[in-house]
Design an enzyme around this catalytic site. Structure first.
Site, PDB file in Angstrom:
ATOM      1  N   GLN A   2      43.512  -3.496 -34.241  1.00  0.00           N
ATOM      2  CA  GLN A   2      43.585  -3.385 -32.768  1.00  0.00           C
ATOM      3  C   GLN A   2      43.845  -4.755 -32.121  1.00  0.00           C
ATOM      4  OE1 GLN A   2      40.501  -1.668 -34.146  1.00  0.00           O
ATOM      5  NE2 GLN A   2      41.879   0.012 -34.508  1.00  0.00           N
ATOM      6  N   VAL A  33      61.925 -11.390 -34.373  1.00  0.00           N
ATOM      7  CA  VAL A  33      63.168 -10.940 -33.722  1.00  0.00           C
ATOM      8  C   VAL A  33      63.653  -9.620 -34.313  1.00  0.00           C
ATOM      9  CG1 VAL A  33      63.949 -13.199 -32.907  1.00  0.00           C
ATOM     10  CG2 VAL A  33      64.487 -12.497 -35.254  1.00  0.00           C
ATOM     11  N   GLY A  54      47.134   1.297 -36.721  1.00  0.00           N
ATOM     12  CA  GLY A  54      48.413   1.712 -37.295  1.00  0.00           C
ATOM     13  C   GLY A  54      49.234   0.476 -37.553  1.00  0.00           C
ATOM     14  N   HIS A  55      49.404   0.126 -38.808  1.00  0.00           N
ATOM     15  CA  HIS A  55      50.177  -1.066 -39.163  1.00  0.00           C
ATOM     16  C   HIS A  55      51.474  -0.631 -39.828  1.00  0.00           C
ATOM     17  CE1 HIS A  55      46.220  -3.576 -39.459  1.00  0.00           C
ATOM     18  NE2 HIS A  55      46.522  -3.198 -38.241  1.00  0.00           N
ATOM     19  N   LYS A  78      50.938  -7.065 -35.927  1.00  0.00           N
ATOM     20  CA  LYS A  78      50.134  -7.804 -36.933  1.00  0.00           C
ATOM     21  C   LYS A  78      50.521  -7.408 -38.355  1.00  0.00           C
ATOM     22  CE  LYS A  78      46.342  -6.142 -35.216  1.00  0.00           C
ATOM     23  NZ  LYS A  78      46.851  -5.450 -34.024  1.00  0.00           N
ATOM     24  N   GLY A 137      51.452   8.924 -32.154  1.00  0.00           N
ATOM     25  CA  GLY A 137      52.786   9.261 -31.653  1.00  0.00           C
ATOM     26  C   GLY A 137      52.864   9.235 -30.123  1.00  0.00           C
ATOM     27  N   ARG A 138      51.744   8.866 -29.453  1.00  0.00           N
ATOM     28  CA  ARG A 138      51.753   8.873 -27.982  1.00  0.00           C
ATOM     29  C   ARG A 138      52.684   7.779 -27.448  1.00  0.00           C
ATOM     30  NH1 ARG A 138      45.466   8.273 -26.499  1.00  0.00           N
ATOM     31  NH2 ARG A 138      45.544   6.955 -28.345  1.00  0.00           N
ATOM     32  N   PRO A 139      53.398   8.061 -26.322  1.00  0.00           N
ATOM     33  CA  PRO A 139      54.185   6.974 -25.724  1.00  0.00           C
ATOM     34  C   PRO A 139      53.234   5.878 -25.248  1.00  0.00           C
ATOM     35  CG  PRO A 139      54.351   9.016 -24.424  1.00  0.00           C
ATOM     36  CD  PRO A 139      53.472   9.319 -25.585  1.00  0.00           C
ATOM     37  N   ARG A 140      53.599   4.634 -25.516  1.00  0.00           N
ATOM     38  CA  ARG A 140      52.737   3.527 -25.056  1.00  0.00           C
ATOM     39  C   ARG A 140      53.096   3.157 -23.627  1.00  0.00           C
ATOM     40  NH1 ARG A 140      53.958   0.515 -30.633  1.00  0.00           N
ATOM     41  NH2 ARG A 140      52.464   1.645 -31.924  1.00  0.00           N
ATOM     42  N   ARG A 189      21.580   4.578 -36.879  1.00  0.00           N
ATOM     43  CA  ARG A 189      21.018   4.460 -38.232  1.00  0.00           C
ATOM     44  C   ARG A 189      20.561   5.764 -38.893  1.00  0.00           C
ATOM     45  NH1 ARG A 189      16.859   0.681 -35.975  1.00  0.00           N
ATOM     46  NH2 ARG A 189      17.457   2.040 -34.270  1.00  0.00           N
ATOM     47  N   LEU A 238      60.491 -10.285 -29.582  1.00  0.00           N
ATOM     48  CA  LEU A 238      61.225 -11.032 -28.561  1.00  0.00           C
ATOM     49  C   LEU A 238      62.624 -10.436 -28.371  1.00  0.00           C
ATOM     50  CD1 LEU A 238      60.740 -13.491 -26.777  1.00  0.00           C
ATOM     51  CD2 LEU A 238      61.886 -14.887 -28.470  1.00  0.00           C
TER      52      LEU A 238
HETATM   53  P1  IMP Z   1      39.376   4.801 -30.561  1.00  0.00           P
HETATM   54  O1  IMP Z   1      39.379   3.499 -31.267  1.00  0.00           O
HETATM   55  O2  IMP Z   1      40.107   5.876 -31.298  1.00  0.00           O
HETATM   56  O3  IMP Z   1      37.983   5.225 -30.159  1.00  0.00           O
HETATM   57  O4  IMP Z   1      40.180   4.634 -29.182  1.00  0.00           O
HETATM   58  C1  IMP Z   1      39.698   3.822 -28.113  1.00  0.00           C
HETATM   59  C2  IMP Z   1      40.860   3.149 -27.397  1.00  0.00           C
HETATM   60  O5  IMP Z   1      41.451   2.189 -28.272  1.00  0.00           O
HETATM   61  C3  IMP Z   1      41.999   4.088 -27.012  1.00  0.00           C
HETATM   62  O6  IMP Z   1      42.562   3.620 -25.806  1.00  0.00           O
HETATM   63  C4  IMP Z   1      42.992   3.933 -28.131  1.00  0.00           C
HETATM   64  O7  IMP Z   1      44.306   4.255 -27.726  1.00  0.00           O
HETATM   65  C5  IMP Z   1      42.835   2.463 -28.423  1.00  0.00           C
HETATM   66  N1  IMP Z   1      43.188   2.104 -29.809  1.00  0.00           N
HETATM   67  C6  IMP Z   1      42.442   2.271 -30.905  1.00  0.00           C
HETATM   68  N2  IMP Z   1      43.082   1.795 -31.989  1.00  0.00           N
HETATM   69  C7  IMP Z   1      44.246   1.295 -31.554  1.00  0.00           C
HETATM   70  C8  IMP Z   1      45.340   0.613 -32.203  1.00  0.00           C
HETATM   71  O8  IMP Z   1      45.336   0.368 -33.406  1.00  0.00           O
HETATM   72  N3  IMP Z   1      46.359   0.248 -31.393  1.00  0.00           N
HETATM   73  C9  IMP Z   1      46.364   0.467 -30.059  1.00  0.00           C
HETATM   74  N4  IMP Z   1      45.369   1.071 -29.420  1.00  0.00           N
HETATM   75  C10 IMP Z   1      44.318   1.487 -30.153  1.00  0.00           C
END
Ligand code: IMP
Length: 425
Positions: A224, A414, A39-40, A15, A302-305, A142, A332
């Protein structure tokens, strides 16, 4: 033209790049939900910007950036981003507006996020540890919440902080045996935030209504992806906000009828970070191949997706959920080099074929994917700029996805750079 850009998978769809491109024509870019968990990444020339809280439009110096009420703001992260942009010659002076109603993420939110996840062990959600869930929980609860407006009144803020910290200390001590926090130290931090951010804190709803009246071009930037939406995603493995397009109205006060186009963004495959069901996941050599080719490692953590095939059942659901008019498919180019590709067109659940996405985690964990296999391609797409120049196999892939999702794909990415985009029609 007002446009809302939302992710249709589990986030990280690309995005940031699309918002950056569209921001060229926008006067205002609005973030309406989430926080520093996002993270953008935007790449301009040889400069790479990794933004978490700031709207991606920030890298366009003529654009006003609005952080609306639905966002949970970590002022420390925001200040780091403001400073990082300034170092690259981009000033946010006079063009960053933060909602006075946006809730504030404090140290104790991040601490609670980490302590709770650690205590959950194997049951953990796999959050980004940015304090998002605890901050939204305080908002809903609240009594122990702090908003950006609270930075304006130091005396009242000190009193609130003392009350909140006393409560949190009792709670964290009892539940996690955590060391007590010092309200005075937090107050000093807040004073620093107040000095630097005070001038940016306004009523953003009032600002946006005036902008709508003056027919400004506004771009709404979702964070997200819709499958992480608190109400409509794969609960409990979701984030704590309505990060689908449905969160727009509550997140910034602008009803969707003011938005001309909802643009849904997907990747050409699927990824997910953290725990939770992922029907098309390829926890094998194919998934590893996608991860390496697509550099699929989290921008925030930095986690592997986790990687897998494109899930048309999931995207048809989220496209509908978001009232999506058009789709932009990113990455793509990543898929080049395979003989065959798979697209999940339906699920089998309890012996019955269905094309409806069951977001209930237990059911989703049990579905079996029914794939359509299509030919792959080996051509490097990174230099292609016209739809007609895409190889036939690529157009077939796009047409197949479009057929199952039911929404036109009008943009194709691309590569990570601004100009690596193809518009259809
Ligand atoms: P939280 O938003 O930090 O509470 O995380 C909840 C879930 O949403 C976890 O599985 C995160 O890895 C995922 N998540 C939150 N923000 C992002 C994002 O920007 N991209 C991808 N996954 C996200």
């Amino acid at each position: 033209m007002n446009c809302c850009v939302v992710g249709l998978q589990w986030g990280d769809e690309g995005k940031g790049k699309v918002v950056d491109i569209l921001a060229e024509k926008a006067e205002i870019v609005v973030r309406y939900g989430g926080g520093a968990n996002a993270g953008h990444t935007v790449i301009i020339g040889d400069q790479r910007f990794a933004l978490h809280l700031m709207p991606s439009g920030a890298v366009r110096p003529g654009t006003v950036c609005v952080i609306a009420n639905g966002v949970v703001v970590d002022p420390e992260v925001l200040l780091t981003e403001i400073d990082g942009l300034a170092e690259k010659g981009i000033s946010m002076d006079g063009r960053l507006l933060i909602s006075e109603n946006a809730h504030m993420v404090l140290d104790y939110h991040k601490q609670e996020d980490q302590l709770r996840e650690a205590a959950l062990g194997r049951q953990k959600i796999g959050t980004t540890a940015r304090g998002i869930g605890p901050c939204y929980a305080d908002k809903i609860g609240r009594s122990y919440a702090l908003r950006m407006a609270d930075l304006r009144d130091p005396a009242a803020l000190r009193e609130k902080l003392e009350r909140i910290v006393a409560y949190k200390n009792k709670l964290f001590g009892a539940l996690y045996d955590a060391a007590p926090m010092d309200a005075g130290r937090l107050f000093d931090t807040c004073r620093r935030w107040s000095d630097r951010l005070g001038g940016h804190i306004v009523n953003t709803t009032e600002y946006l209504y005036a902008a709508l009246d003056n027919r400004k071009n506004i771009l709404f930037e979702g964070a997200q992806g819709a499958l992480l939406d608190l109400d409509h995603g794969t609960f409990p493995y979701v984030t704590s906000s309505n990060c689908s397009a449905l969160g727009l109205g509550s997140g910034c006060g602008v009803p969707s009828k003011w938005v001309d186009t909802f643009l849904g963004i997907v990747k050409a495959y699927a990824t997910r970070v953290g725990a939770g069901p992922f029907p098309t996941e390829q926890d094998n050599a194919t998934g590893d191949w996608i991860r390496q080719r697509g550099h699929e490692f989290g921008t925030t953590t930095g986690r592997p997706r986790r990687c897998g095939w494109f899930d048309a059942v999931a995207v048809a659901y989220t496209a509908r959920l978001g009232g999506v008019d058009q789709i932009g498919m990113m990455h793509l180019d990543t898929l080049a080099g395979r003989d065959e590709l798979k697209i999940c067109r339906a699920y089998r659940l309890d012996g019955r074929e269905t094309s409806f996405f069951p977001c209930d985690g237990e059911q989703l964990g049990r579905v079996e994917c029914i794939y359509e296999t299509v030919p792959g391609w080996s051509e490097d797409l990174s230099q292609v700029r016209r739809y007609a120049d895409l190889p036939e196999t690529v157009r077939h892939y796009l047409a197949t996805v479009q057929r199952y999702v039911g929404v036109p794909i009008t943009m194709v990415g691309v590569g990570p750079k601004r100009d690596q985009i193809i518009y259809r029609d």
